[in-house]
Enzyme design. Structure first.
Site, mmCIF file in Angstrom:
data_model
loop_
_atom_site.group_PDB
_atom_site.id
_atom_site.type_symbol
_atom_site.label_atom_id
_atom_site.label_comp_id
_atom_site.label_asym_id
_atom_site.label_seq_id
_atom_site.Cartn_x
_atom_site.Cartn_y
_atom_site.Cartn_z
ATOM 1 N N HIS A 1 -2.813 -1.175 -3.319
ATOM 2 C CA HIS A 1 -4.049 -0.442 -3.059
ATOM 3 C C HIS A 1 -4.143 0.785 -3.973
ATOM 4 O O HIS A 1 -3.588 1.837 -3.672
ATOM 5 C CB HIS A 1 -4.104 -0.005 -1.599
ATOM 6 C CG HIS A 1 -4.382 -1.126 -0.655
ATOM 7 N ND1 HIS A 1 -4.116 -1.049 0.692
ATOM 8 C CD2 HIS A 1 -4.896 -2.370 -0.857
ATOM 9 C CE1 HIS A 1 -4.457 -2.184 1.280
ATOM 10 N NE2 HIS A 1 -4.925 -2.999 0.350
ATOM 11 N N ASP B 1 -4.601 -4.842 5.932
ATOM 12 C CA ASP B 1 -4.962 -5.726 4.829
ATOM 13 C C ASP B 1 -3.750 -6.596 4.497
ATOM 14 O O ASP B 1 -2.622 -6.120 4.438
ATOM 15 C CB ASP B 1 -5.377 -4.897 3.606
ATOM 16 C CG ASP B 1 -5.904 -5.763 2.472
ATOM 17 O OD1 ASP B 1 -6.409 -6.869 2.757
ATOM 18 O OD2 ASP B 1 -5.821 -5.327 1.314
ATOM 19 N N SER C 1 0.863 -1.182 0.000
ATOM 20 C CA SER C 1 0.000 0.000 0.000
ATOM 21 C C SER C 1 0.901 1.234 0.000
ATOM 22 O O SER C 1 1.762 1.362 -0.859
ATOM 23 C CB SER C 1 -0.951 -0.033 1.201
ATOM 24 O OG SER C 1 -1.916 0.995 1.110
#
Length: 335
Positions: free
Chosen positions: A40, A131, A13
Site C-alpha cells: 500500500h 485488504d 501494508s
C-alpha cells in the site's frame, strides 16, 4: 528468461517493507517462480524495487503494462496502479480503488487465482484493516496455497488476522520462516505455467461489472463516488461494490464513511465560523447611534447563534466513536 512453475503473490501494508526485505533475503537466485508484490503506497514514489534488489539475489522492478512474467524476478506494483495477472503477462490499470487503496492487494490476488489456480501461492503480511482477505479467499477457492504471517509476529496484525478469520489458511508462520517455506513450496511444484499473448481490454474489470449487476443492492452509497452499492458474500466476508468498480469490505466501508462524515462536519464548522466572523465584521462597521442599535443587535445575535451551533459539531468530532472489531473465528487450518 524461462516461464515460472509457480506464481507467488504477496500483499503487505504497515510494516511491510522490512518484512518483505527479510523474505527476499533468503530466496535463492534460481527460484523457479515469479513473485508479484502489492504494498500500500498510494500515489507516492516507491523505492521498494531498489530495496528488495539490494536485500536479496533476485532482481526487482516496477513492471510495464503487458510485461511477460518470468521466473526468478520480483514485480512490484507501481504507485497509483493496480497490478493484475493475465496468463503469462502483467496488466497495469488505474481502475477504481479497492478497499480505499490503489494499488490494492485484492485485485492482484483475485486475478492471479483466476489465471493460474492451483499454481498460485498467496502470502499476506503485516498491515491494517483487511485488504487481501477477499483475494486470499479466491486463491484458496481455486486450489492455491495460502500463507499468512503470524499476527503475533506482525507490526500491524489486522490484515493477517482477517485472513485467518475468514479463510482456511495452509500456513501461519513468522516472517523469518516465510522465505524458506516459499522456496520449499516452489520446489515441490513442477508444472510449467502457460504463456498467452496479452489480450486487449481489461477482462478483470469486465468481470467486476458483470458481478455487480448480479448482486443485491443495499441502501448505502459509495463513499468515493456516491453511487449505489451492491453487496456480495465471499464465505464469511462481506463486500460492497459500486457500478464504477470501487470495492469495500464492511470494515473498510465503515472507516471510509467515518472520514466522509468527519469532513462534512469540519466543512459545517468552517462555514459557521466564517458566518460568525462576517457578522462580527458587519456589526463593527455600524455607527454608534440609536438608529443603528437594532441592526447591530441582529448582527450580534446572528454571530452568537453561529458560534453556539459550532459546539455540538465540535463534540461530534471529539466523540469516541465505536469501531466494531471482528470476533476471531479460528478458521485457521491445521498446517
Amino acid at each position: 528468461m524461462m516461464s515460472p512453475t509457480a506464481i507467488i503473490v504477496v500483499g503487505a501494508s504497515a510494516g511491510g517493507v522490512e518484512a518483505l526485505r527479510r523474505i527476499v533475503s533468503v530466496l535463492p537466485g534460481d527460484l523457479n517462480s515469479a513473485i508479484l508484490i502489492t504494498l500500500h503506497i498510494g500515489a507516492h514514489r516507491s523505492d521498494l524495487p531498489w530495496l528488495l534488489s539490494r536485500a536479496g539475489s533476485l532482481p526487482a522492478t516496477h513492471p510495464l503494462d503487458g510485461e511477460k512474467i518470468c521466473a526468478g524476478h520480483i514485480y512490484v506494483a507501481p504507485p497509483d496502479h493496480h497490478m493484475l495477472v493475465e496468463t503469462g503477462y502483467i496488466r497495469l490499470t488505474k481502475g477504481p480503488r479497492e478497499n480505499w487503496a490503489r494499488p490494492a492487494i485484492d485485485p492482484l490476488f483475485r486475478s492471479a487465482a483466476r489465471a493460474y489456480g492451483t499454481s498460485v501461492v498467496g502470502v499476506i503480511l503485516t498491515g491494517g484493516l483487511n485488504d487481501g482477505t477477499a483475494g486470499m479467499f479466491e486463491v484458496k477457492a481455486r486450489g492455491g496455497t495460502t500463507v499468512v504471517q503470524d499476527p503475533s509476529d506482525s507490526v500491524t496484525p489486522n490484515m493477517p488476522q482477517s485472513v485467518i478469520d475468514h479463510v482456511i489458511v495452509d500456513y501461519v508462520v513468522p516472517v523469518k520462516d516465510i522465505g524458506s517455506l516459499l522456496t520449499s513450496l516452489v520446489a515441490d511444484h513442477h508444472a510449467t505455467l502457460p504463456v498467452n499473448v496479452p489480450q486487449t481490454g481489461d477482462s478483470q474489470e469486465k468481470g467486476m461489472t458483470a458481478e455487480f449487476t448480479l448482486n443485491h443492492p443495499v441502501a448505502v452509497t459509495c463513499p468515493d463516488c456516491g453511487g449505489a452499492l451492491r453487496q456480495s458474500e465471499l464465505g464469511t466476508l462481506t463486500q460492497f461494490s459500486c457500478h464504477i468498480g470501487h470495492v469495500y469490505t464492511a470494515e473498510v466501508m465503515l472507516a471510509a464513511q467515518f472520514l466522509t462524515m468527519e469532513r462534512a462536519l469540519e466543512t459545517a464548522m468552517r462555514s459557521l465560523s466564517e458566518r460568525a466572523e462576517l457578522c462580527r465584521h458587519m456589526s463593527s462597521k455600524l455607527p454608534d447611534s440609536v438608529a443603528s442599535a437594532h441592526e447591530r443587535e441582529q448582527w450580534e445575535n446572528a454571530r452568537t447563534q453561529a458560534l453556539d451551533l459550532t459546539e455540538p459539531l465540535r463534540e461530534l468530532l471529539a466523540k469516541a466513536w465505536i469501531h466494531p472489531v471482528p470476533v476471531h473465528s479460528g478458521a485457521r487450518g491445521d498446517n
